[in-house]
Design a protein around this motif. Sequence first.
Motif, PDB file in Angstrom:
ATOM      1  N   LEU A  11      36.471  39.446  38.802  1.00 51.52           N
ATOM      2  CA  LEU A  11      36.081  38.377  39.694  1.00 51.52           C
ATOM      3  C   LEU A  11      35.739  38.960  41.061  1.00 51.52           C
ATOM      4  CD1 LEU A  11      37.594  36.844  37.384  1.00 51.52           C
ATOM      5  CD2 LEU A  11      38.199  35.142  39.123  1.00 51.52           C
ATOM      6  N   LEU A  12      34.769  38.370  41.716  1.00 54.78           N
ATOM      7  CA  LEU A  12      34.343  38.868  43.017  1.00 54.78           C
ATOM      8  C   LEU A  12      35.385  38.493  44.066  1.00 54.78           C
ATOM      9  CD1 LEU A  12      30.567  37.916  42.826  1.00 54.78           C
ATOM     10  CD2 LEU A  12      31.680  40.054  42.152  1.00 54.78           C
ATOM     11  N   GLY A  13      35.720  39.453  44.924  1.00 55.28           N
ATOM     12  CA  GLY A  13      36.748  39.243  45.929  1.00 55.28           C
ATOM     13  C   GLY A  13      36.198  39.288  47.332  1.00 55.28           C
ATOM     14  N   ARG A  14      37.044  38.937  48.280  1.00 56.62           N
ATOM     15  CA  ARG A  14      36.649  38.953  49.686  1.00 56.62           C
ATOM     16  C   ARG A  14      37.844  39.451  50.493  1.00 56.62           C
ATOM     17  NH1 ARG A  14      34.726  33.382  51.302  1.00 56.62           N
ATOM     18  NH2 ARG A  14      33.066  33.907  49.847  1.00 56.62           N
ATOM     19  N   PRO A  15      37.808  40.669  51.032  1.00 60.48           N
ATOM     20  CA  PRO A  15      36.758  41.664  50.822  1.00 60.48           C
ATOM     21  C   PRO A  15      36.785  42.218  49.400  1.00 60.48           C
ATOM     22  CG  PRO A  15      38.558  42.627  52.068  1.00 60.48           C
ATOM     23  CD  PRO A  15      38.877  41.175  51.943  1.00 60.48           C
ATOM     24  N   PRO A  16      35.686  42.821  48.938  1.00 61.16           N
ATOM     25  CA  PRO A  16      35.623  43.307  47.564  1.00 61.16           C
ATOM     26  C   PRO A  16      36.721  44.315  47.249  1.00 61.16           C
ATOM     27  CG  PRO A  16      33.448  43.304  48.571  1.00 61.16           C
ATOM     28  CD  PRO A  16      34.427  43.033  49.673  1.00 61.16           C
ATOM     29  N   HIS A  17      37.316  44.167  46.060  1.00 59.87           N
ATOM     30  CA  HIS A  17      38.247  45.136  45.477  1.00 59.87           C
ATOM     31  C   HIS A  17      39.623  45.188  46.166  1.00 59.87           C
ATOM     32  CE1 HIS A  17      34.660  46.513  43.442  1.00 59.87           C
ATOM     33  NE2 HIS A  17      34.103  46.820  44.598  1.00 59.87           N
ATOM     34  N   LEU A  18      39.867  44.372  47.165  1.00 61.08           N
ATOM     35  CA  LEU A  18      41.159  44.451  47.847  1.00 61.08           C
ATOM     36  C   LEU A  18      42.280  43.876  46.991  1.00 61.08           C
ATOM     37  CD1 LEU A  18      42.724  45.243  50.385  1.00 61.08           C
ATOM     38  CD2 LEU A  18      42.265  42.937  51.275  1.00 61.08           C
ATOM     39  N   VAL A  19      42.066  42.685  46.452  1.00 61.98           N
ATOM     40  CA  VAL A  19      43.033  42.046  45.552  1.00 61.98           C
ATOM     41  C   VAL A  19      42.237  41.556  44.351  1.00 61.98           C
ATOM     42  CG1 VAL A  19      44.769  40.251  45.251  1.00 61.98           C
ATOM     43  CG2 VAL A  19      44.486  41.338  47.491  1.00 61.98           C
ATOM     44  N   ASN A  20      42.464  42.155  43.198  1.00 58.70           N
ATOM     45  CA  ASN A  20      41.599  41.936  42.044  1.00 58.70           C
ATOM     46  C   ASN A  20      42.171  40.943  41.043  1.00 58.70           C
ATOM     47  OD1 ASN A  20      39.673  43.858  42.935  1.00 58.70           O
ATOM     48  ND2 ASN A  20      40.902  45.515  42.072  1.00 58.70           N
ATOM     49  N   ALA A  21      41.257  40.242  40.392  1.00 61.09           N
ATOM     50  CA  ALA A  21      41.567  39.428  39.221  1.00 61.09           C
ATOM     51  C   ALA A  21      40.478  39.690  38.194  1.00 61.09           C
ATOM     52  CB  ALA A  21      41.624  37.946  39.584  1.00 61.09           C
ATOM     53  N   TYR A  22      40.818  39.534  36.913  1.00 61.79           N
ATOM     54  CA  TYR A  22      39.894  39.878  35.833  1.00 61.79           C
ATOM     55  C   TYR A  22      39.845  38.756  34.800  1.00 61.79           C
ATOM     56  CZ  TYR A  22      40.570  44.499  37.863  1.00 61.79           C
ATOM     57  OH  TYR A  22      40.643  45.552  38.744  1.00 61.79           O
ATOM     58  N   GLY A  32      45.456  36.493  42.402  1.00 61.89           N
ATOM     59  CA  GLY A  32      45.366  36.721  43.832  1.00 61.89           C
ATOM     60  C   GLY A  32      46.383  35.951  44.650  1.00 61.89           C
ATOM     61  N   THR A  33      46.053  35.713  45.891  1.00 62.70           N
ATOM     62  CA  THR A  33      46.909  35.005  46.834  1.00 62.70           C
ATOM     63  C   THR A  33      46.602  33.508  46.784  1.00 62.70           C
ATOM     64  OG1 THR A  33      45.305  35.189  48.616  1.00 62.70           O
ATOM     65  CG2 THR A  33      46.867  37.034  48.345  1.00 62.70           C
ATOM     66  N   PRO A  34      47.425  32.678  47.423  1.00 63.74           N
ATOM     67  CA  PRO A  34      47.108  31.242  47.452  1.00 63.74           C
ATOM     68  C   PRO A  34      45.749  30.940  48.074  1.00 63.74           C
ATOM     69  CG  PRO A  34      49.398  31.596  48.078  1.00 63.74           C
ATOM     70  CD  PRO A  34      48.768  32.955  47.990  1.00 63.74           C
ATOM     71  N   SER A  35      45.322  31.730  49.025  1.00 66.77           N
ATOM     72  CA  SER A  35      44.043  31.476  49.687  1.00 66.77           C
ATOM     73  C   SER A  35      42.844  31.796  48.796  1.00 66.77           C
ATOM     74  CB  SER A  35      43.949  32.290  50.980  1.00 66.77           C
ATOM     75  OG  SER A  35      43.936  33.681  50.699  1.00 66.77           O
ATOM     76  N   ALA A  36      43.076  32.450  47.650  1.00 68.02           N
ATOM     77  CA  ALA A  36      41.982  32.805  46.732  1.00 68.02           C
ATOM     78  C   ALA A  36      41.639  31.676  45.766  1.00 68.02           C
ATOM     79  CB  ALA A  36      42.350  34.058  45.947  1.00 68.02           C
ATOM     80  N   ARG A  37      42.349  30.554  45.834  1.00 70.89           N
ATOM     81  CA  ARG A  37      42.201  29.504  44.827  1.00 70.89           C
ATOM     82  C   ARG A  37      40.750  29.043  44.665  1.00 70.89           C
ATOM     83  NH1 ARG A  37      41.854  24.170  45.614  1.00 70.89           N
ATOM     84  NH2 ARG A  37      42.511  24.410  47.787  1.00 70.89           N
ATOM     85  N   LYS A  38      40.096  28.682  45.765  1.00 73.07           N
ATOM     86  CA  LYS A  38      38.737  28.155  45.658  1.00 73.07           C
ATOM     87  C   LYS A  38      37.769  29.217  45.165  1.00 73.07           C
ATOM     88  CE  LYS A  38      39.189  24.492  49.105  1.00 73.07           C
ATOM     89  NZ  LYS A  38      38.670  23.955  50.386  1.00 73.07           N
ATOM     90  N   ARG A  39      37.932  30.446  45.650  1.00 77.03           N
ATOM     91  CA  ARG A  39      37.046  31.532  45.219  1.00 77.03           C
ATOM     92  C   ARG A  39      37.182  31.783  43.726  1.00 77.03           C
ATOM     93  NH1 ARG A  39      38.483  36.537  44.438  1.00 77.03           N
ATOM     94  NH2 ARG A  39      40.305  36.430  45.783  1.00 77.03           N
ATOM     95  N   ILE A  40      38.414  31.742  43.217  1.00 71.56           N
ATOM     96  CA  ILE A  40      38.642  31.978  41.791  1.00 71.56           C
ATOM     97  C   ILE A  40      38.093  30.831  40.950  1.00 71.56           C
ATOM     98  CG2 ILE A  40      40.455  32.121  40.025  1.00 71.56           C
ATOM     99  CD1 ILE A  40      42.070  33.801  42.013  1.00 71.56           C
ATOM    100  N   PRO A  59      53.531  37.880  45.051  1.00 73.04           N
ATOM    101  CA  PRO A  59      52.753  36.715  45.491  1.00 73.04           C
ATOM    102  C   PRO A  59      51.261  36.951  45.637  1.00 73.04           C
ATOM    103  CG  PRO A  59      54.125  37.577  47.286  1.00 73.04           C
ATOM    104  CD  PRO A  59      54.568  38.254  46.031  1.00 73.04           C
ATOM    105  N   ASP A  60      50.819  38.202  45.697  1.00 74.59           N
ATOM    106  CA  ASP A  60      49.373  38.453  45.739  1.00 74.59           C
ATOM    107  C   ASP A  60      48.781  38.547  44.339  1.00 74.59           C
ATOM    108  OD1 ASP A  60      50.811  40.827  45.380  1.00 74.59           O
ATOM    109  OD2 ASP A  60      49.292  42.061  46.349  1.00 74.59           O
ATOM    110  N   HIS A  61      49.598  38.268  43.328  1.00 69.56           N
ATOM    111  CA  HIS A  61      49.108  38.266  41.952  1.00 69.56           C
ATOM    112  C   HIS A  61      49.308  36.921  41.267  1.00 69.56           C
ATOM    113  CE1 HIS A  61      48.108  42.607  41.558  1.00 69.56           C
ATOM    114  NE2 HIS A  61      48.889  42.646  42.620  1.00 69.56           N
ATOM    115  N   MET A 107      56.439  31.599  50.054  1.00 69.30           N
ATOM    116  CA  MET A 107      55.986  32.045  48.744  1.00 69.30           C
ATOM    117  C   MET A 107      54.986  31.057  48.154  1.00 69.30           C
ATOM    118  SD  MET A 107      57.200  34.923  47.685  1.00 69.30           S
ATOM    119  CE  MET A 107      57.796  35.991  49.000  1.00 69.30           C
ATOM    120  N   PRO A 108      54.164  31.518  47.207  1.00 66.68           N
ATOM    121  CA  PRO A 108      53.245  30.596  46.527  1.00 66.68           C
ATOM    122  C   PRO A 108      54.019  29.538  45.745  1.00 66.68           C
ATOM    123  CG  PRO A 108      52.679  32.890  46.082  1.00 66.68           C
ATOM    124  CD  PRO A 108      54.017  32.895  46.735  1.00 66.68           C
TER     125      PRO A 108
END
Length: 209
Positions: A11-22, A32-40, A59-61, A107-108
């Motif tokens: 999945l594309l991240g912001r910034p790229p490759h910092l916190v990854n999901a597949y 990712g983190t709670p703030s990644a919800r919309k991007r994911i 929590p970042d996973h 925590m998330p």
Amino acid sequence: MRPLAPGVHQLLGRPPHLVNAYLVEDVLVDAGTPSARKRITRQLDGRTLAAHVVTHAHPDHFGSSRAVCERYDVPLWAGQRDAEAIATATPATGPGLVPALMSRMPMPDAHPVARGLREGDEVAGFTVLDVPGHSPGHIALWRDHDGVLICGDVFFNVLRPSAPPKFLTYDDELNRASMRRLAELRPKLVLFGHGRALRDPDRLSRLVG
């Protein structure tokens, strides 16, 4: 999404490759983190999702795991020894002042774990490997026929391949043993929780010596 191997997308991240999901076939690995919800969810909407796997209870996973599971009505799976930490949003911490202070941070959202994964279980064509240390129940996913390894945070690849920071690791010595185990597989493609993918079977071996 970025294709990396048959049936495997990053999945594309912001910034790229910092916190990854597949996305592995129809299974999301890490969230990712709670703030990644919309991007994911923007990247997953319109796709079929059967389950969500978390490599370890940090929590970042599992930050957006509850949002993902509720939006797509899919079960959450994680290593058996990390299941309670995710279900209660109380990750295990290592020794020292910094981990103690970090444990007091918000925590998330917690979410029940429907399946505790064990060594040898199969997930979307990958075999579950029990690789504790960074967390008590950390797992990796290994596809033997083409040498693809999703290693979570057993290794980092931020600037260069390395061990994860000690202050973020539950048991550094145990994680070193997990590093050696994964390096012995000589994976052709390594996918990290943090950092770019690596296509060098010898790089991990050189790192663990």
